[in-house]
Design a protein around this motif. Structure first.
Motif: not given
Length: 533
Positions: A75-81, A239-242, A279-281, A301-303
């Motif tokens: 869930a954490v690695l695939g979280a959206r929004g 949003q990206y994974l760090l 990370v989401h902002v 995985g930056i969006t």
């Protein structure tokens, strides 16, 4: 009826949640008005839950790792929004307290729900009530209350949590203005209620009977409000994974991102390759948000998704307003006293966005715009065009001076048909000859001869007709010229020099006795502005 949640039950719950979110996706997207109305809350929650199920599927039934840990990581690695990231944080919070432990009974699950809700509040940089977080906390508190009351069976606890969350969801419009104005409950909280109802179904075998979610009322300016890729608007969702970071670096990252934007959520989870963070902002500085991630570790995985602009409320039918652009606070008070909404023009001018914002803020269906300066008419016209696209009937009366604006306001009559009122105001403005007294800032050749810095200039209808050394002398000469063509009333807007106003009024009282004089001390930077009708 389950007495405890083992790994198999956790997997069934996760799949049931995906089924519920899939069925409710469109309704949740339709509810989405906070933090931005981008119509994707249901989609993001579903994608996050699907990522958790995919991780469980990849791990297989015979894996050695606890199901809680696997689904939390997925869930954490695939979280959206925004909502998806908070849901991932809740699942990670449950995992922190239940993974590797015996199957969770009622009291254990209630305690884990409370700790998970507390952790979600911590993960969100600026938590607000009336949101996903409020619903999560209410569900956890209801579960704890059931245990405290002696209802400790797992079924009693999960039913209490789902019912408590649903009650809190119904109260969210009273806690958040944007929800109340839209007539909806919080979309993220509604999605959590579906997830908790899926838990009830998993434990009891009976799906809770719930009323259908209230959808967002249709708006004239936003028909349908169907899910969509949001157009460019006020900033973007980044949003990206760090990876390759640590707690101290992530703490610095949170501080920096909090200064760059809002809706900040940072959730960490352990993986076989080391700890990673989602990370989401929401920010207008996309580059800065990504650079902050690079300084903290290795973002991947930056969006970047443009945020949808917040649509204004529909105008009130039958309401009419006048909006004037004015130079300085003194004139602003003068126009406001006449019932006019104002946009104050500073040294840097005024933008069409500022004008449009005042038009929209009036909530009027019919608006008259008074630029009061020929150089500001284009900005006013562009703002009017954009306001028409938002369902307003806007007319620009091209006033060239505040005195023409005052003349237009004096004849405004909301009882008349809008088109007739606009014509009447335009005629009154055009019938007002205007003039002003200023001080030259540089050497120039004018239509009245050369001038040097410090010379006093008297202009009529935008053309310099008098050049002199004394303010009062030039002002009186200018008014004599203006009144030579006749006039019944002179309106004077006196700047910071009250003595200049006194001298001009005294001159008019003797040289033009039949002319009615109306004087306003505007405090404006321009020494004197005058209009003759």
């Amino acid at each position: 009826m389950l007495e405890a949640l083992d790994d198999a039950a956790v997997g069934r719950w996760c799949r049931a949640a995906v089924t519920a979110l899939s069925a409710g996706r469109d309704a949740l997207d339709e509810l989405n008005v906070f933090p931005v109305p981008d119509g994707d809350t249901g989609t993001n929650l579903l994608l996050t839950a699907q990522a958790a199920v995919a991780a469980l599927d990849d791990a297989g039934a015979g894996g050695s790792e606890p199901a809680w840990a696997v689904l939390a990581r997925g869930a954490v690695l695939g979280a959206r929004g925004n909502s998806g990231t908070i849901l991932a944080q809740l699942l990670r919070g449950l995992s922190d307290h239940l993974a590797g432990e015996p199957p969770a009974d009622g009291p254990v699950l209630a305690a884990a729900l409370q700790k998970a809700a507390d952790g979600a509040y911590t993960a969100v940089a600026d938590p607000e009530e009336g949101t996903f977080l409020t619903v999560a906390r209410a569900g956890a508190e209801a579960a704890g209350a059931a245990v405290a009351a002696g209802r400790t069976a797992l079924a009693d606890v999960v039913v209490a949590a789902a019912d408590g969350a649903r009650a809190a969801l119904e109260a969210t419009p009273a806690q958040l203005d944007v929800l109340r104005d839209a007539g909806v409950v919080d979309a993220g909280g509604a999605g959590l209620c579906l997830v908790l109802d899926a838990l009830v179904t998993t434990v009891t075998g009976v799906e809770p009977a719930r009323p259908a979610l209230r959808t967002r009322p249709a708006r004239r300016s936003d028909p349908g409000h169907t899910p969509h890729q949001p157009p460019p608007g006020p900033g973007s969702e980044v949003q990206y994974l760090l990876a390759d970071s640590g707690e101290a670096a992530v703490a610095r990252l949170q501080t920096r991102l909090a200064a760059l934007g809002d809706s900040l959520v940072v959730v960490g989870v352990d993986t076989p390759a080391g700890r990673q963070w989602n990370v989401h902002v929401h920010t207008s500085d996309v580059g800065g948000a990504i650079e902050a991630g690079i300084e903290a570790g290795r973002p991947h995985g930056i969006t970047v998704t443009p945020l949808a602009p917040v649509l204004p409320a529909a105008p009130v039918p039958g309401r009419r307003a006048v909006v004037a652009i004015v130079p300085g606070d003194g004139l602003a008070e003068l126009f406001t006293g006449e019932g006019v909404r104002v946009v104050t023009c500073g040294p840097g001018g005024v933008t069409e966005d500022e004008v449009l914002a005042e038009v929209v803020a009036s909530a009027a269906a019919e608006v008259v715009l008074l630029p009061n300066d020929p150089t500001l008419t284009p900005a006013a016209s562009r703002a009017a065009d954009r306001a028409r696209d938002l369902g307003r009937d806007v007319a620009v009366v091209p006033t060239r001076s505040p005195v023409q604006g005052l003349a237009a306001v004096a004849v405004a009559d909301p009882a008349r048909r809008f088109g007739d009122d606009v014509v009447g105001m335009a005629e009154a403005a055009a019938a007002t000859r205007w003039a002003e007294v200023t001080v030259a800032e540089q050497e120039a050749l004018t239509s009245a001869g050369p001038c040097r810095p410090g010379n006093v200039l008297g202009s009529a209808e935008g053309d310099v007709v008098v050049v002199g050394a004394d303010l009062a002398v030039v002002a009186c000469d200018l008014l004599d010229r203006l009144l030579s063509a006749g006039g019944e009333m002179a309106t004077l807007l006196v700047g910071a020099d009250a003595a200049l106003g006194d001298a001009v009024c005294a001159h008019l009282a003797t040289a033009h006795r039949t002319v009615e004089v109306v004087r306003y001390d505007s405090g404006a930077a321009i020494p004197l502005q005058a209009g003759v009708e």
